[in-house]
Design an enzyme around this catalytic site. Structure first.
Site, PDB file in Angstrom:
ATOM      1  N   HIS B 146       0.928  -1.176  -0.034  1.00 29.45           N
ATOM      2  CA  HIS B 146       0.025  -0.018   0.082  1.00 29.45           C
ATOM      3  C   HIS B 146       0.888   1.130   0.062  1.00 29.45           C
ATOM      4  O   HIS B 146       0.572   2.407  -0.736  1.00 29.45           O
ATOM      5  CB  HIS B 146      -0.960   0.078   1.098  1.00 29.45           C
ATOM      6  CG  HIS B 146      -1.698   1.207   1.303  1.00 29.45           C
ATOM      7  ND1 HIS B 146      -2.942   1.276   0.946  1.00 29.45           N
ATOM      8  CD2 HIS B 146      -1.606   2.424   1.748  1.00 29.45           C
ATOM      9  CE1 HIS B 146      -3.513   2.398   1.213  1.00 29.45           C
ATOM     10  NE2 HIS B 146      -2.595   3.164   1.808  1.00 29.45           N
ATOM     11  N   GLU B 147       1.893   1.234   0.859  1.00 31.60           N
ATOM     12  CA  GLU B 147       2.707   2.500   0.855  1.00 31.60           C
ATOM     13  C   GLU B 147       3.726   2.556  -0.395  1.00 31.60           C
ATOM     14  O   GLU B 147       3.768   3.552  -0.698  1.00 31.60           O
ATOM     15  CB  GLU B 147       3.696   2.597   2.151  1.00 31.60           C
ATOM     16  CG  GLU B 147       2.910   2.284   3.497  1.00 31.60           C
ATOM     17  CD  GLU B 147       2.140   3.584   3.522  1.00 31.60           C
ATOM     18  OE1 GLU B 147       2.195   4.411   2.967  1.00 31.60           O
ATOM     19  OE2 GLU B 147       1.082   3.158   4.405  1.00 31.60           O
ATOM     20  N   HIS B 150       1.578   4.347  -2.933  1.00 33.63           N
ATOM     21  CA  HIS B 150       1.484   5.665  -2.790  1.00 33.63           C
ATOM     22  C   HIS B 150       2.792   6.306  -3.448  1.00 33.63           C
ATOM     23  O   HIS B 150       2.737   7.226  -4.032  1.00 33.63           O
ATOM     24  CB  HIS B 150       1.582   5.925  -1.359  1.00 33.63           C
ATOM     25  CG  HIS B 150       0.309   6.136  -0.577  1.00 33.63           C
ATOM     26  ND1 HIS B 150      -0.942   6.372  -1.408  1.00 33.63           N
ATOM     27  CD2 HIS B 150      -0.363   5.550   0.515  1.00 33.63           C
ATOM     28  CE1 HIS B 150      -1.962   6.428  -0.386  1.00 33.63           C
ATOM     29  NE2 HIS B 150      -1.737   5.798   0.546  1.00 33.63           N
ATOM     30  N   GLU B 232      -6.568   6.622  -1.456  1.00 32.01           N
ATOM     31  CA  GLU B 232      -6.403   5.586  -0.671  1.00 32.01           C
ATOM     32  C   GLU B 232      -6.918   4.374  -1.194  1.00 32.01           C
ATOM     33  O   GLU B 232      -6.428   3.269  -1.248  1.00 32.01           O
ATOM     34  CB  GLU B 232      -7.100   5.868   0.665  1.00 32.01           C
ATOM     35  CG  GLU B 232      -6.419   6.852   1.592  1.00 32.01           C
ATOM     36  CD  GLU B 232      -5.047   6.557   1.975  1.00 32.01           C
ATOM     37  OE1 GLU B 232      -4.837   5.378   2.318  1.00 32.01           O
ATOM     38  OE2 GLU B 232      -4.198   7.354   2.083  1.00 32.01           O
TER      39      GLU B 232
END
Lengths: 185, 495
Positions: B146-147, B150, B232
């Site tokens: 997930h990071e 980003h 997100e």
């Protein structure tokens, strides 16, 4: 006036041509780069195996065959040349490793060994990295191969001898077995 | 398929950026006109732009560092937590990042994580110690994915620029409205401009300025929040696409959302960056929140029935919301083929008890902070802070005096990296090496000091390193009081 228009068309054509050529070179480099990513991880896996076998030897006194199968598969994989050969050899290595890992289940002492545990984490991670690097390699090859077949870039590709690249295949069965590399305790 | 996504993201970021810039300039213009009269609009624009330039310069040059420092994140090397590093590298390869993100650990029990860095070439990922304790390998991989998404999608860059723009708009509006309020709309300047204009266009102008100053920030904030929420979702979708394992991220989000602990290191500024909003914040489906409701995110991930591709995520999202909604550009979905979900990592079955894991991670944090460890004869592990200077330490439990090996303390203070060896208790799966035999406490110091190894678990396999580095094994039935190293023939007492 006509000459000016003609000149303009020629300049445009040249710019267009150069653009296509440059994008093809860029794509080919992307493929090369993606391949070197895989290669690094394959080498890393080859480097890990002697340590693994060495650690296991002390415990697995009755598994000479399994161990030597891993060692042999490793040396064959290290000797493989082309991308397709490497794919086949690495598939065999993966299979030998997963067989080895199944056998390890019978040796709780080995599974509790700190050294072995960290080697196992390294190996799991390396196999993951190979799988991920293979994804981006496949993407890059796909994109590049499409480009050199499609008009108008195929003209430029033909003139400057851009060849299609081979996919790197590690058999799916082996891929699915690969996570078994790490084991429960 | 990620390329289309990144390209579409860039376009959107740019559009939003231009929109907010237009708002800022308009605001500046009308406030200028209203307060300074004819020609004041241009000055207003210049002032607004100047505010923005100064604020962006501050955030671009100092941003990531400030954020990391505000969060009390400590940089760590791969020896401290090899598994974390491996996972970050896996995701770096999967996402095709040009460089390995720097890894930080935040010394906090609340599980959370964030990414920062304006460019993918120079990015950082920070996780809390609590996250490392609570999650298994697959879940940790989900969070890191997930990071990484980003970073890959340039979300940090976008959120930084957008929040600076938002900050400028809020600042200018606030200054203007406060000024209006305190001067009661009758400052000298205001009156003089009114006079010079002959009372003509002043009133409507000032009304427009007030309306803009009130609505502008609200509008900008809503825009910012909605994009932040969308990013997100997008990062969740990409994380699943990268790991090919929706259950990992879903499990991680569940564990994070169930944790009652508050993240002390988070504040208003850093809160939007975390994987899960750390401050609680407005509840449920609020449109004034930077993060989508976590239960919805989990429901979507759990509902992905058609593999790990973007389309599967999109369908699950539509099902959870009850209406079709677009999270990612059609071009990215179209190019994305069906992606099969992979199998769980067998590590899942080997769940260490959380207490053990917590102890390990707490030791790890102390190691990062330069602590040294000393095992007392009574079995208590004494933690020595890096500034500890005494030659011996009294055990707080049994009162025994323990000699402090000087080399150990200084070594730890200098290279926290070497620590893995002593942090690693036999229950820790990812220690970088076995524990070392230690010089016996109370023995004469020097090269011939008798070595001692204290068994941590009887009736279990244990391994430790002799002083020469050779690996020694203790079997469950080992009962002798000493062991000779086959390599250097040094004798280690087993206690």
């Amino acid at each position: 006036m006509a000459a000016l228009i003609f000149l303009g068309v020629v300049v445009l054509a040249v710019v267009f041509f150069v653009g296509i050529y440059n994008s093809l070179v860029g794509l080919r480099n992307r493929v090369k780069n993606a391949w070197s990513q895989i290669d690094v991880q394959l080498k890393r896996r080859h480097d890990l195996i002697p340590n693994l076998v060495e650690t296991a030897k002390g415990y697995m006194t009755h598994e000479r065959e399994t161990l030597s199968a891993v060692t042999e598969a490793r040396s064959r994989a290290m000797g493989a040349g082309s991308v397709a050969d490497k794919g086949a050899a690495e598939t065999q290595l993966s299979q030998a490793l997963s067989k080895f890992m199944v056998v390890v289940e019978n040796y709780p002492d080995l599974k509790a060994n700190q050294n072995f545990l960290s080697l196992q984490e390294e190996l799991t991670s390396t196999e993951n990295k190979i799988a991920f690097a293979r994804q981006s390699y496949t993407d890059a090859v796909n994109f590049y191969n499409n480009k050199i077949e499609m008009f108008p870039s195929n003209v430029v590709a033909g003139m400057f001898n851009f060849r299609p690249e081979t996919f790197f295949e590690i058999e799916d069965a082996a891929q699915r077995e690969a996570p078994k590399v790490s084991f429960t305790r | 398929m990620f390329w289309e996504l990144i390209a579409a993201n860039r376009r959107k970021s740019f559009l939003l950026f231009v929109g907010m810039a237009a708002l800022l300039v308009t605001l500046g213009y009308f406030i200028g006109e209203a307060t300074m009269g004819e020609g004041g609009g241009n000055i207003g624009i210049i002032v607004a732009t100047a505010v923005w330039v100064i604020m962006s310069a501050a955030s671009v040059f100092g941003g990531p560092d400030i954020v990391l420092r505000m969060s009390r994140a400590k940089p760590v090397t791969s020896d401290v937590h090899p598994q974390l590093f491996n996972i970050v590298e896996e995701m770096k390869i999967a996402a095709g990042l040009p460089a390995m993100p720097k890894v930080y650990i935040i010394d906090e029990r609340a599980p959370n994580a964030f990414a920062t860095g304006l460019k993918p070439e120079n990015s950082s990922i920070a996780v809390t110690a609590g996250l490392l304790t609570k999650l298994n390998r697959d879940e940790l991989q989900g969070v890191i994915a997930h990071e990484t998404s980003h970073i890959m999608n340039r979300d940090v860059q976008f959120l930084t620029l957008a929040s600076v723009m938002l900050g400028s708009i809020v600042l200018i509006s606030q200054v203007f409205l406060r000024g209006m309020w305190y001067s009661g709309g009758s400052s000298k300047r205001w009156r003089s401009s009114k006079k010079s204009e002959g009372g003509g266009g002043g009133a409507p102008l000032i009304i427009i300025a007030i309306v803009l100053a009130i609505l502008g920030p609200i509008f900008a904030r809503l825009l910012y929040f909605s994009i932040s929420r969308q990013r997100e979702y997008l990062a969740d979708a990409c994380a699943v696409r990268l790991t090919r394992y929706p259950a990992g991220l879903a499990g991680a989000l569940e564990k994070i959302s169930q944790s009652p602990l508050q993240l002390d290191a988070a504040n208003q500024v850093t809160a939007p960056m975390y994987i899960v909003a750390p401050l609680g914040g407005p509840k449920a489906t609020s449109w004034a929140s930077t993060h989508p409701p976590i239960q919805e995110r989990i429901a979507i991930l759990r509902g992905m029935s058609e593999g790990a591709g973007f389309l599967s995520y999109q369908h699950a999202l539509a099902k959870v919301r009850g209406k079709p909604s677009m999270i990612m550009p059609a071009s990215a979905i179209k190019k994305d083929e069906r992606v099969a979900v992979r199998e769980a990592h067998p590590d899942v079955a080997r769940e260490q008890s959380e207490k053990d894991k917590t102890r390990d991670v707490m030791d790890l944090m102390r190691a990062v902070n330069g602590f040294a460890f000393l095992l007392c004869a009574c079995g208590l592990k004494i933690k020595l802070p890096p500034e500890f200077e005494e030659a011996s330490v009294k055990c707080p439990r049994c009162g025994r005096d323990n000699e402090v090996p000087r080399a150990q303390v200084s070594e730890f203070a200098e290279v926290a990296a070497a620590v893995g060896a002593i942090v690693g208790t036999p229950t820790k799966p990812d220690a970088s090496g076995p524990p070392f035999a230690q010089p016996a406490p109370g023995g004469s110091s020097g090269a011939d000091a008798p070595l001692e190894y204290r068994r941590r678990a009887h009736k279990k396999w244990e391994s430790f390193s002799c002083a020469c580095g050779h690996l020694l094994q203790l079997s469950p039935v080992f009962s002798a009081s000493q062991m000779k190293c086959p390599n250097c023939s040094r004798i280690t007492r087993i206690v």
